[in-house]
Design a protein around this motif. Sequence first.
Motif, PDB file in Angstrom:
ATOM      1  N   ILE A 134       0.805  -1.288  -0.071  1.00 35.91           N
ATOM      2  CA  ILE A 134      -0.261   0.049  -0.013  1.00 35.91           C
ATOM      3  C   ILE A 134       0.556   1.145   0.093  1.00 35.91           C
ATOM      4  O   ILE A 134       1.992   1.075   0.648  1.00 35.91           O
ATOM      5  CB  ILE A 134      -1.160   0.130   0.977  1.00 35.91           C
ATOM      6  N   HIS A 135       0.428   2.534  -0.914  1.00 34.44           N
ATOM      7  CA  HIS A 135       1.606   3.454  -0.665  1.00 34.44           C
ATOM      8  C   HIS A 135       0.661   4.105   0.595  1.00 34.44           C
ATOM      9  O   HIS A 135       0.392   3.856   1.482  1.00 34.44           O
ATOM     10  CB  HIS A 135       0.875   4.610  -1.846  1.00 34.44           C
ATOM     11  N   GLU A 136       2.156   4.419   1.336  1.00 34.36           N
ATOM     12  CA  GLU A 136       2.581   5.426   2.499  1.00 34.36           C
ATOM     13  C   GLU A 136       1.572   6.301   3.295  1.00 34.36           C
ATOM     14  O   GLU A 136       0.534   6.568   4.003  1.00 34.36           O
ATOM     15  CB  GLU A 136       3.555   5.749   2.074  1.00 34.36           C
ATOM     16  N   ARG A 137       1.316   7.247   2.315  1.00 37.50           N
ATOM     17  CA  ARG A 137       0.392   8.040   1.982  1.00 37.50           C
ATOM     18  C   ARG A 137      -0.815   7.510   2.369  1.00 37.50           C
ATOM     19  O   ARG A 137      -2.411   7.980   3.209  1.00 37.50           O
ATOM     20  CB  ARG A 137      -0.107   9.216   0.812  1.00 37.50           C
ATOM     21  N   THR A 138      -1.723   6.599   1.713  1.00 33.85           N
ATOM     22  CA  THR A 138      -2.265   5.962   1.772  1.00 33.85           C
ATOM     23  C   THR A 138      -2.985   5.290   3.179  1.00 33.85           C
ATOM     24  O   THR A 138      -3.577   4.693   4.035  1.00 33.85           O
ATOM     25  CB  THR A 138      -3.577   4.564   0.889  1.00 33.85           C
TER      26      THR A 138
ATOM     27  N   PRO B 196       0.977  -4.810   6.979  1.00 34.03           N
ATOM     28  CA  PRO B 196       1.213  -3.994   5.844  1.00 34.03           C
ATOM     29  C   PRO B 196       3.214  -3.256   5.299  1.00 34.03           C
ATOM     30  O   PRO B 196       4.099  -3.410   6.136  1.00 34.03           O
ATOM     31  CB  PRO B 196       1.128  -2.879   6.786  1.00 34.03           C
ATOM     32  N   TYR B 197       2.893  -2.934   4.416  1.00 30.93           N
ATOM     33  CA  TYR B 197       4.079  -3.330   3.707  1.00 30.93           C
ATOM     34  C   TYR B 197       4.125  -1.877   2.465  1.00 30.93           C
ATOM     35  O   TYR B 197       2.993  -1.436   1.431  1.00 30.93           O
ATOM     36  CB  TYR B 197       4.842  -4.341   3.029  1.00 30.93           C
ATOM     37  N   THR B 198       4.458  -0.416   2.893  1.00 30.87           N
ATOM     38  CA  THR B 198       4.479   0.644   2.526  1.00 30.87           C
ATOM     39  C   THR B 198       5.311   1.192   1.295  1.00 30.87           C
ATOM     40  O   THR B 198       6.574   0.781   1.587  1.00 30.87           O
ATOM     41  CB  THR B 198       4.205   1.641   3.946  1.00 30.87           C
ATOM     42  N   LEU B 199       5.443   1.543   0.708  1.00 32.01           N
ATOM     43  CA  LEU B 199       5.972   2.809  -1.023  1.00 32.01           C
ATOM     44  C   LEU B 199       5.506   4.177  -0.352  1.00 32.01           C
ATOM     45  O   LEU B 199       4.496   4.663  -0.743  1.00 32.01           O
ATOM     46  CB  LEU B 199       5.713   2.255  -2.086  1.00 32.01           C
ATOM     47  N   ASN B 200       6.385   5.204  -0.313  1.00 29.46           N
ATOM     48  CA  ASN B 200       6.481   6.275  -0.588  1.00 29.46           C
ATOM     49  C   ASN B 200       6.869   6.972  -1.728  1.00 29.46           C
ATOM     50  O   ASN B 200       7.448   6.093  -2.651  1.00 29.46           O
ATOM     51  CB  ASN B 200       7.117   7.124   0.829  1.00 29.46           C
ATOM     52  N   ASP B 201       6.806   8.384  -1.704  1.00 28.94           N
ATOM     53  CA  ASP B 201       7.375   8.565  -3.582  1.00 28.94           C
ATOM     54  C   ASP B 201       8.849   8.744  -3.826  1.00 28.94           C
ATOM     55  O   ASP B 201       9.202   9.391  -5.127  1.00 28.94           O
ATOM     56  CB  ASP B 201       6.635  10.211  -3.332  1.00 28.94           C
ATOM     57  N   SER B 202       9.745   8.496  -2.616  1.00 24.17           N
ATOM     58  CA  SER B 202      10.980   8.760  -3.298  1.00 24.17           C
ATOM     59  C   SER B 202      11.223   6.907  -3.311  1.00 24.17           C
ATOM     60  O   SER B 202      13.223   6.517  -3.062  1.00 24.17           O
ATOM     61  CB  SER B 202      11.499   9.103  -1.669  1.00 24.17           C
TER      62      SER B 202
ATOM     63  N   GLY C 201      -3.846  -0.860  -4.952  1.00 27.54           N
ATOM     64  CA  GLY C 201      -4.037  -0.163  -6.783  1.00 27.54           C
ATOM     65  C   GLY C 201      -4.978   1.050  -6.597  1.00 27.54           C
ATOM     66  O   GLY C 201      -5.264   0.824  -6.982  1.00 27.54           O
ATOM     67  N   ASN C 202      -4.090   2.310  -5.752  1.00 28.09           N
ATOM     68  CA  ASN C 202      -5.640   3.595  -6.118  1.00 28.09           C
ATOM     69  C   ASN C 202      -4.335   5.157  -6.629  1.00 28.09           C
ATOM     70  O   ASN C 202      -3.800   4.619  -7.103  1.00 28.09           O
ATOM     71  CB  ASN C 202      -5.500   4.339  -4.599  1.00 28.09           C
ATOM     72  N   THR C 203      -5.157   5.644  -6.570  1.00 31.25           N
ATOM     73  CA  THR C 203      -4.333   6.798  -7.014  1.00 31.25           C
ATOM     74  C   THR C 203      -3.102   7.479  -5.930  1.00 31.25           C
ATOM     75  O   THR C 203      -2.445   7.869  -7.031  1.00 31.25           O
ATOM     76  CB  THR C 203      -5.200   7.711  -6.730  1.00 31.25           C
ATOM     77  N   ASP C 204      -2.936   7.523  -5.188  1.00 35.32           N
ATOM     78  CA  ASP C 204      -1.569   7.445  -4.244  1.00 35.32           C
ATOM     79  C   ASP C 204      -0.540   6.462  -5.377  1.00 35.32           C
ATOM     80  O   ASP C 204       0.780   7.049  -5.610  1.00 35.32           O
ATOM     81  CB  ASP C 204      -1.684   7.078  -2.727  1.00 35.32           C
ATOM     82  N   ALA C 205      -0.664   5.319  -5.025  1.00 33.05           N
ATOM     83  CA  ALA C 205       0.470   4.282  -5.824  1.00 33.05           C
ATOM     84  C   ALA C 205       0.265   4.913  -7.041  1.00 33.05           C
ATOM     85  O   ALA C 205       1.438   5.235  -7.914  1.00 33.05           O
ATOM     86  CB  ALA C 205      -0.406   2.557  -5.983  1.00 33.05           C
ATOM     87  N   PHE C 206      -0.574   4.455  -7.989  1.00 34.61           N
ATOM     88  CA  PHE C 206      -0.972   4.706  -9.726  1.00 34.61           C
ATOM     89  C   PHE C 206      -0.472   5.963 -10.134  1.00 34.61           C
ATOM     90  O   PHE C 206       0.651   6.205 -11.326  1.00 34.61           O
ATOM     91  CB  PHE C 206      -1.950   4.387 -10.345  1.00 34.61           C
TER      92      PHE C 206
END
Length: 352
Positions: free
Chosen positions: A24-28, A45-51, A70-75
Amino acid sequence: MGGLYWQKGQPNQARERNLYDLLIHERTFSRLEARLKPLAEQIAPYTLNDSSEFRRPWGSEGSKGVIAYGNTDAFFSPAVRDFVKAVYATPRLAWFQSIAAGLDNEFLQKVGQKAEIYTVSHVQAHAIAEWVLWAAFDFFGEGAARRRSQQDRKWQKVPFREVGETRWLIYGFGHIGENVGRRLKALGAHVTGVRRSSAVSPFADHMLHPDQLTEEEIGLADAVLLCCPLTTATENLADANFFSAMSPSSLFLNVGRGPLVDEDALVVALDGGRPAHAALDVTRQEPLPPGSPLWGHPAITLTAHTAPTTAGTDRRNDEQFLENLSSFLAGKPLRHEVDAEAFKAQSSVYGT
C-alpha cells in the motif's frame, strides 16, 4: 526497492504468524492506519513512498501471500514503477484491489491474470457524472458567450437552452451511464441508454441494444455521451459516419476511453459543424502531445482525464477497499470481483 522479502526468499520467524502482506502507498496507509490496526493479527502492511522507499510500519512480514491496493496514490506516484515491480515480483498475489473500472490497461491485464482475486471500483461514476453535467451546462448554457460578455464588459442578455429540455443518447449504460442518466432525469431530460444487457433502468426513458442503434437515433440526440468499455467492437465507434449522423446543434462527449473515437474524423466533423461541440476527458494518446489539434480547436472542451479526480472519489475508494478487505479476511465474497475469463478475453483482444 528496499529488499522485498519475497525477492530474497529467506526464512523469517515472523512469517509463522500467518499474515497477508498488504502492499500500500505510504500516504494511503497514513489515512487508513487507525482502521487497519485492528487487523494487525491478519495483515502486515508494507508501504511505499514517493521516494521509492519501502517500509514495515508494524515490523512484521507475511507468509500467506500479498494483498495490493492500486489506488491514485500508487498509480500516480513518482514511484509507480516500483509499485508495479513489487506486484509483479510476488509469488502469490492473493488479491488486487484496483480503483479503475476498466481492464484495458496493459499493467492491469497482467495483474488480473496473476491475481487470485481481482476487484474493480465504480465509485468514480459519481464524479464523472458531475463532469458530464458541467460540460452540458457550459455548452447548452452558452458559457463561452457569457464569459466573452464579461471579458468585453458588455451588459447583454445571453439566451440559453435548459439541459432539462434536451435529449440524450448514452452509449454504455453501466455505472457511469446510469449515474449520468439519474441526474439528467432529475432535471427533466429525455435519456436513451445503450447497453448489451436487456435490463430496464429507472434512469432511462428508452433502452437499446448496440445492434439497434441507428443513424436516426443518433440524429435525434442533443447530446451523445460515450462511457462504454474499450473492446474490438467499440474501438473507433465514433467515426466519420457516426458524426455525420449527429445533429448540427448537438454536443458530443467522451468519458470512456480515447480509442473509442476516431479523433481525425472528429476534427473534420467539428470543422464541418456537425456536431457543434465536443467535450473530451480522454484521448487516444495520454498525455496528449503538445502538437495535437485537439488542444486549440475552438469547438473542443478538453480536460486531462480528470473527470473522476475528486476527494469524494478517493474517500469512496478507500471505503470500498476497507469493506472488501474485511470480507477477504473473513472469507466472504468481495464487491465488484472480476471473473478471470474477462482477462483472458482482454488478453486476446490486445495481444498481451
